[in-house]
Design an enzyme around this catalytic site. Structure first.
Site, PDB file in Angstrom:
ATOM      1  N   ASN A   9      47.822  41.528  20.964  1.00  0.00           N
ATOM      2  CA  ASN A   9      48.703  42.165  19.984  1.00  0.00           C
ATOM      3  C   ASN A   9      49.959  42.614  20.720  1.00  0.00           C
ATOM      4  O   ASN A   9      49.936  43.621  21.431  1.00  0.00           O
ATOM      5  CB  ASN A   9      47.991  43.372  19.352  1.00  0.00           C
ATOM      6  N   LYS A  11      52.543  43.830  19.509  1.00  0.00           N
ATOM      7  CA  LYS A  11      53.233  44.912  18.786  1.00  0.00           C
ATOM      8  C   LYS A  11      54.713  44.551  18.636  1.00  0.00           C
ATOM      9  O   LYS A  11      55.044  43.377  18.511  1.00  0.00           O
ATOM     10  CB  LYS A  11      53.032  46.253  19.506  1.00  0.00           C
ATOM     11  N   HIS A  96      45.645  48.042  11.338  1.00  0.00           N
ATOM     12  CA  HIS A  96      45.835  48.612  12.684  1.00  0.00           C
ATOM     13  C   HIS A  96      46.181  50.090  12.532  1.00  0.00           C
ATOM     14  O   HIS A  96      46.897  50.479  11.614  1.00  0.00           O
ATOM     15  CB  HIS A  96      46.965  47.857  13.408  1.00  0.00           C
ATOM     16  N   GLU A  98      48.215  51.930  13.956  1.00  0.00           N
ATOM     17  CA  GLU A  98      49.652  52.249  13.907  1.00  0.00           C
ATOM     18  C   GLU A  98      50.188  52.002  12.495  1.00  0.00           C
ATOM     19  O   GLU A  98      51.075  52.714  12.023  1.00  0.00           O
ATOM     20  CB  GLU A  98      50.402  51.413  14.959  1.00  0.00           C
ATOM     21  N   SER A 213      43.247  50.344  25.227  1.00  0.00           N
ATOM     22  CA  SER A 213      43.549  50.456  26.660  1.00  0.00           C
ATOM     23  C   SER A 213      42.649  49.583  27.535  1.00  0.00           C
ATOM     24  O   SER A 213      42.243  49.999  28.621  1.00  0.00           O
ATOM     25  CB  SER A 213      43.490  51.920  27.114  1.00  0.00           C
TER      26      SER A 213
END
Ligand code: PEP
Length: 262
Positions: A9, A11, A96, A98, A213
């Protein structure tokens, strides 16, 4: 047997120039693992065309980071699932954290997008996960079940059974803080049990990947449980060596002889 999958991803990162440099190096390094694991790259929308061309016939799939809940029409700024299908996408990230936190996508909203993605013949990657406060209250599965149940209510269990579930504890995304391998395995096991209770067989057939992470240094430990079918990788997917070493760690869970860290 579920084939592991590694999903990048990106982003809202990249440029024509940097994408090219990243992918040329990454594809060379991922080459040995292409048969052992599935892989997908989810760039920002404007770069789908470029990344599709660079992926070519590598067998690595193209994915998008979201899709509209609408089919077409007066929805300025939105991108439909049909358009993504036309661009060559195979996967679409949905829900997601976010998107949920910064752009106020509700469970219902995510489920409506999920339906569009399914209708376009694409594979949803359904992101679920709890906040730190929810985990500390012991509400992890309550939250995850609510997120999954909304999709089941709108799209049926057959819809969810055809997707990938990404368990992404919000407190671990982009924070450098990872869930422990035990926390990941326990939550994946609980998600499988929930799916199995909804439909016999779904608990074993649905791929459940972990995100939060993941780095080359912790990938082997996080992927060590048979409950974990791969990873959804954010920050580390912007570094060719990191991402390919994560790929090596995942491939190593299937084929320890040929998959070595580089
Ligand atoms: C993500 O964006 O889905 C993600 C897991 O990010 P990161 O790997 O940077 O935590």
């Amino acid at each position: 047997m579920r084939k592991p999958i590694l999903i990048a991803n990106w982003k809202m990162n990249g440029s024509l120039h940097s994408n090219q440099a990243l992918l040329v190096r990454m594809l060379a390094k991922l080459r040995p693992f292409r048969k052992t694991i599935d892989m997908a790259i989810c760039p920002p929308f404007p770069y789908l065309f470029q990344v599709r061309d660079l992926l070519g016939y590598t067998g690595i799939a193209l994915g998008a980071q979201n899709a509209s809940r609408a089919t077409s029409g007066a929805h300025t700024g939105e991108v439909s699932a049909t358009m993504l299908h036309e661009m060559g996408c195979r996967y679409v990230l949905l829900g997601h954290s976010e998107r949920r936190a910064l752009y106020h996508e509700s469970d219902d909203d995510v489920a409506a997008r999920f339906q569009q993605v399914l209708s376009a013949g694409l594979i949803p990657v359904m992101c679920v996960g709890e906040t730190l406060e929810e985990r500390e209250q012991g509400w992890t599965m309550k939250v995850v079940q609510r997120q999954l149940q909304t999709v089941i209510d709108q799209c049926g269990m057959s819809g969810l059974a055809g997707s990938i579930v990404a368990y992404e504890p919000i407190w671990a995304i982009g924070t450098g803080r990872t869930a422990t391998p035990e926390q990941v395995a326990d939550t994946h096991r609980a998600i499988r049990q929930f799916l199995e209770n909804c439909e016999t067989g779904a608990g074993q057939s649905v791929r459940i990947v972990y995100g939060g992470s993941v780095k080359a240094a912790n990938a082997a430990a996080l992927f060590s449980s048979p409950e974990v079918d791969g990873g959804l990788i954010g920050g580390a997917s912007l570094q060719a060596d990191e991402f390919s070493n994560i790929g090596a760690a995942l491939a190593n869970t299937v084929n320890p002889v040929t998959s070595t860290l580089t």
